[in-house]
Design a protein around this motif. Structure first.
Motif, short mmCIF file in Angstrom:
data_model
loop_
_atom_site.label_atom_id
_atom_site.label_comp_id
_atom_site.label_asym_id
_atom_site.label_seq_id
_atom_site.Cartn_x
_atom_site.Cartn_y
_atom_site.Cartn_z
N UNK A 84 29.05 28.26 35.87
CA UNK A 84 30.40 28.54 35.42
C UNK A 84 30.48 28.56 33.90
N UNK A 85 29.74 27.66 33.27
CA UNK A 85 29.79 27.57 31.81
C UNK A 85 28.52 28.05 31.12
N UNK A 86 27.37 27.90 31.77
CA UNK A 86 26.15 28.30 31.05
C UNK A 86 25.76 29.76 31.27
N UNK A 87 26.39 30.43 32.24
CA UNK A 87 25.98 31.80 32.53
C UNK A 87 27.16 32.77 32.62
N UNK A 88 28.34 32.35 32.24
CA UNK A 88 29.49 33.25 32.31
C UNK A 88 29.35 34.36 31.28
N UNK A 89 29.70 35.57 31.68
CA UNK A 89 29.66 36.71 30.77
C UNK A 89 31.00 36.80 30.03
N UNK A 90 30.94 36.93 28.73
CA UNK A 90 32.14 37.03 27.92
C UNK A 90 32.98 38.23 28.35
#
Length: 285
Positions: free
Chosen positions: A269-275
């Protein structure tokens, strides 16, 4: 969905001020100073280049305010809202130099937080038919944890602990050094204050039985296949809350949730989310 809580204004200001200082460097925005008259005013909109969930409006607003308090930042939606491609997120009006100079810091924060909220919403949608909640971890960008966890809540997820001082979470390495599940739990109970919850991670049913014998507030079932998760949930009953973790993906979260666990922690959720792609479109006025 509406914003779950309000980020503390002093914390937001400290982080945004540091980001602006990094961007402005020693001489400030020399491009804008060189090309834009000091008296020029402008109007602008922040628009989404793709569909997503909004998070971080107060952070973006702070960037413009810190550069020039006379800039007017007017949200066109709210944190937690779903927005379509080309949807307007905010309108901005004021000194052109300030708008241009604050633009990148504001969009960096806003795009990052919208991306986390958007990914969280995708995970949450996969398990809406179950009682489980998707939650975050401490796998966050250094110094941006509060922002990123706020974005998770905007996307419909739940927050795990914010830091090492929120709760006791006994993981496999703690168990190894402490000498086992039993010794680790007994030491934790002797140490903890009366409002501090104790969670312990296990990866086998044998370890789980030790936890049930000692007692804890929450048990974390790590990297267990669905059949073992179901057996674990049956063993636990209503004795404690149950969290599952370990390589959870959009393709696997529904199966995990259907085993009956209460929480599913997902570092992605936080380390791989795409902007979320955002743009600031400006109009000289």
């Amino acid at each position: 969905m509406t914003a779950p809580w309000t980020l503390p204004a002093p914390h937001v200001e400290d982080v945004v001020r540091a980001a602006l200082a990094e961007d402005f460097g020693r001489a400030g925005d020399i491009t804008t100073q060189a090309t834009i008259p000091e008296t020029a005013n402008a109007r602008a909109v922040i628009a989404a280049r793709g569909a997503g969930v909004v998070a971080g409006l107060a952070v973006a607003s702070t960037a413009f305010r810190l550069v020039d308090p006379s800039v007017m930042f007017t949200p066109a939606t709210q944190d937690g809202a779903h927005i379509g491609e080309s949807g307007i997120i905010a309108r901005i009006e004021g000194p052109a130099r300030a708008i241009l100079s604050a633009e990148r810091v504001a969009l960096n924060f806003l795009g990052r937080l919208c991306g986390i909220a958007t990914l969280t919403a995708r995970y949450a949608e996969k398990i809406v038919h179950t009682k489980a909640k998707v939650c975050d971890t401490r796998k966050t960008t250094p110094l941006l944890r509060a922002f990123e966890k706020y974005a998770v809540r905007c996307g419909g997820g739940a927050n795990h602990r914010f830091g090492l001082d929120d709760a006791i979470l006994i993981k496999d390495n703690h168990i190894a050094v402490a000498g086992g599940v039993g010794p680790a739990l007994r030491a934790a109970k002797a140490f903890a204050g009366h409002i501090v919850k104790i969670e312990i991670e296990v990866d086998t049913l044998a370890q789980l039985r030790e936890v049930l014998a000692e007692g804890a507030d929450i048990v974390l079932l790590d990297n267990m296949p669905p059949d073992v998760l179901r057996a674990a949930v049956a063993l636990i009953g209503d004795k404690m809350r149950v969290e599952a973790s370990g390589g959870v993906t959009l393709e696997t979260i529904a199966t995990i949730a259907e085993t009956g666990v209460d929480l599913i922690s997902v570092g992605a959720l936080t380390h791989s989310a795409r902007t979320l792609d955002l743009g600031l479109d400006i109009e000289i006025g």
